[in-house]
Design an enzyme around this catalytic site. Structure first.
Site, PDB file in Angstrom:
ATOM      1  N   HIS A 288       0.843  -1.192   0.000  1.00 15.10           N
ATOM      2  CA  HIS A 288       0.000   0.000   0.000  1.00 15.10           C
ATOM      3  C   HIS A 288       0.878   1.241   0.000  1.00 15.10           C
ATOM      4  CE1 HIS A 288       0.561   0.285   4.381  1.00 15.10           C
ATOM      5  NE2 HIS A 288       0.156  -0.950   4.479  1.00 15.10           N
ATOM      6  N   HIS A 331       7.475   1.740  11.425  1.00 17.29           N
ATOM      7  CA  HIS A 331       8.249   2.807  10.780  1.00 17.29           C
ATOM      8  C   HIS A 331       8.861   3.778  11.778  1.00 17.29           C
ATOM      9  CE1 HIS A 331       4.063   4.184  11.063  1.00 17.29           C
ATOM     10  NE2 HIS A 331       4.487   5.430  11.027  1.00 17.29           N
ATOM     11  N   GLU A 337       4.244  13.003  14.138  1.00 18.59           N
ATOM     12  CA  GLU A 337       2.836  12.690  13.915  1.00 18.59           C
ATOM     13  C   GLU A 337       2.004  12.849  15.189  1.00 18.59           C
ATOM     14  OE1 GLU A 337       2.774   8.654  12.548  1.00 18.59           O
ATOM     15  OE2 GLU A 337       4.531   8.932  11.291  1.00 18.59           O
ATOM     16  N   TYR A 346      -9.092   2.582  14.865  1.00 20.60           N
ATOM     17  CA  TYR A 346      -7.998   2.762  13.915  1.00 20.60           C
ATOM     18  C   TYR A 346      -7.375   1.401  13.616  1.00 20.60           C
ATOM     19  CZ  TYR A 346      -3.400   4.259  12.212  1.00 20.60           C
ATOM     20  OH  TYR A 346      -2.258   4.433  11.466  1.00 20.60           O
ATOM     21  N   HIS A 361       3.691  10.412  17.961  1.00 21.68           N
ATOM     22  CA  HIS A 361       4.877   9.670  17.531  1.00 21.68           C
ATOM     23  C   HIS A 361       5.820  10.680  16.908  1.00 21.68           C
ATOM     24  CE1 HIS A 361       1.707   6.373  17.391  1.00 21.68           C
ATOM     25  NE2 HIS A 361       2.496   6.100  18.409  1.00 21.68           N
ATOM     26  N   HIS A 367       7.286   3.229  15.763  1.00 22.08           N
ATOM     27  CA  HIS A 367       5.911   2.867  16.094  1.00 22.08           C
ATOM     28  C   HIS A 367       5.330   2.004  14.993  1.00 22.08           C
ATOM     29  CE1 HIS A 367       5.813   6.649  13.899  1.00 22.08           C
ATOM     30  NE2 HIS A 367       4.589   6.378  13.490  1.00 22.08           N
TER      31      HIS A 367
HETATM   32 FE   LIG Z   1       3.340   6.884  11.835  1.00 26.09          FE
END
Ligand SMILES: [Fe+2]
Length: 437
Positions: A288, A331, A337, A346, A361, A367
């Site tokens: 994705h 990542h 973020e 989520y 984050h 995370h």
């Molecule tokens: Fe993230």
């Protein structure tokens, strides 16, 4: 009362409440109709290139010099402004919170602003702040403008009404609004209690991202942005105007309402947008794209492709990719973020991230999915699945986000957040199959 809107993003709008109150073919006639004063509100330097040049002409009962008197200091100690470094003693980490509690005292939208992070530097007109607002009282004779930046408002509980000098925006959870820097407004509550998120953008204005190879359609479409038609009140009773200016607050008493714009035209104006009109684009075979594919609005910095702010949503959508780990991958990012959840769940977190909650984050902190989310996504049969009843979002910035003392000490902070990854098992055993026992 129903308020009306004009469609389009960044259009050159024109609107009048009284027939003939908007001058045609010129901006500043010797004597505007109805005895109105003509006034320009500039959102860009006069000489900005055409694509970013923004200004509006306002025709009002009194010019804005009559809407401020002598200022005196005002105090909103929970609304912080960057730079706000070293505000607390909490150690570095990934953080998550349950919702900010509703106030018990009478609290309006301005007094109810609780800053969670600040980033960049308001004096350099770069960076942002992420706030949560909580309120249970309408602003009646109080008005406000923010010289420090535009405000992106993301309601989570309750409907509100932004009564601005350029028209009225009614807003409910699932919609967002953007109020330009300098715009005078007050906030009325439609519901008894409201809560939501605010991104205060110190930098260049939010705009629609370029779509690149996606082409001329999908993601946010310009016609779905709505700018209010002109609206004014003629109210000759004591009012106040509070100003946020370089992180400090100042209040001035005036004898009338400053919401007195009878007609206006131009491209510097507030707008709202219904997140349900966002047309998501994604993978249709495997893998994705990066979450930037879900960018609704972006505020550029001086460096190409490096946003001062990206406003990104995670809307309902079909997941169809084959042989793919479908949630966000693990990542570490140079961008920082701030996430919120408007409703639902989520997809990277099975539990703990609740509507009204927050996660943070920051710069280069790792995370990704929690352990139950990883397990499920690694083993599930990959049929087409509709991810439904969900709307998470992210305020993402190129600058590290400095946590405020309020955020650090908030009782709803989940001290055990990083434990969501503690059950991730070692699957490596030297064989190509790995250990999936
Ligand atoms: Fe993230």
């Amino acid at each position: 009362m129903a308020f009306s809107y004009m469609p389009g993003f960044g259009n050159d709008f024109e609107t009048e409440t009284l027939l003939g109150s908007l001058p045609q073919g010129r901006n500043s006639p010797q004597r505007p109709a109805y005895g109105l004063y003509a006034e320009q509100l500039s959102g860009s330097p006069f000489t900005a290139p055409r694509g970013t040049n923004e200004r509006s002409w306002l025709y009002r009962i009194r010019p804005s010099v009559k809407h401020t008197g002598r200022f005196k200091a005002a105090s909103y100690p929970l609304w912080k402004t960057a730079p706000n470094v070293g505000d607390h003693e909490l150690a570095l980490g990934q953080y998550r919170w349950n919702p900010v509690p509703m106030p018990k005292e009478p609290t309006d939208f301005i007094a109810g602003m609780r800053s969670i992070t600040t980033a960049g530097d308001v004096l350099g007109q770069s960076g942002m702040a992420a706030h949560v607002y909580v309120a249970n009282r309408s602003m009646v004779d109080d008005h406000f403008f923010n010289a420090d930046g535009e405000l992106l408002i993301v309601p989570q509980v309750g409907a509100l009404r932004f009564v601005t000098e350029m028209g009225v925006i009614e807003l409910r959870p699932g919609e967002i609004a953007v109020l330009p820097r300098g715009l005078v407004f007050k906030v009325e509550l439609v519901d008894a209690e409201v809560r939501g998120y605010v991104c205060e953008n110190y930098g260049a204005k939010l705009t629609m991202p370029d779509r690149g190879p996606i082409g001329a359609n999908c993601l946010a479409n310009p016609r779905d942005f709505k700018t209010p038609c002109a609206w004014f009140e003629e109210k000759e009773t004591p009012c106040r105007l509070t100003v946020k200016w370089c992180g400090n607050f100042h209040v001035t008493e005036i004898g009338h309402s400053p919401l007195d714009v009878v007609a206006w035209h131009g491209n510097y104006a507030p707008y709202k947008y219904d997140l349900a009109t966002f047309s998501p684009v994604g993978a249709i075979l495997f893998d994705h794209p990066d979450p930037s594919i879900f960018t609704v609005l972006t505020a550029p910095s001086g460096e190409e492709g490096t946003a001062n702010i990206d406003f990104v949503i995670f809307p309902p959508r079909w997941l169809v990719a084959e042989d793919t780990f479908r949630p966000p991958w693990y990542h570490r990012n140079i961008m920082s973020e701030f996430m919120g959840l408007i409703h639902g769940q989520y997809d990277a977190k099975e539990e703990g991230f609740v509507p009204g909650g927050i996660s943070l984050h920051n710069l280069m902190l790792a995370h990704g999915p929690d352990a139950p989310g990883f397990e499920k996504a690694s083993r599930v049969e990959l049929k087409p699945v509709k991810l439904d009843n969900t709307m998470a979002f992210m305020f993402e910035t190129r600058f590290p986000q400095m946590l405020t003392r309020y955020g650090a000490e908030l009782e709803t902070r989940q001290d055990n957040y990083i434990d969501c990854w503690s059950d991730l098992k070692k699957r490596f055993n030297g064989t190509p199959e790995g250990d999936w026992s």
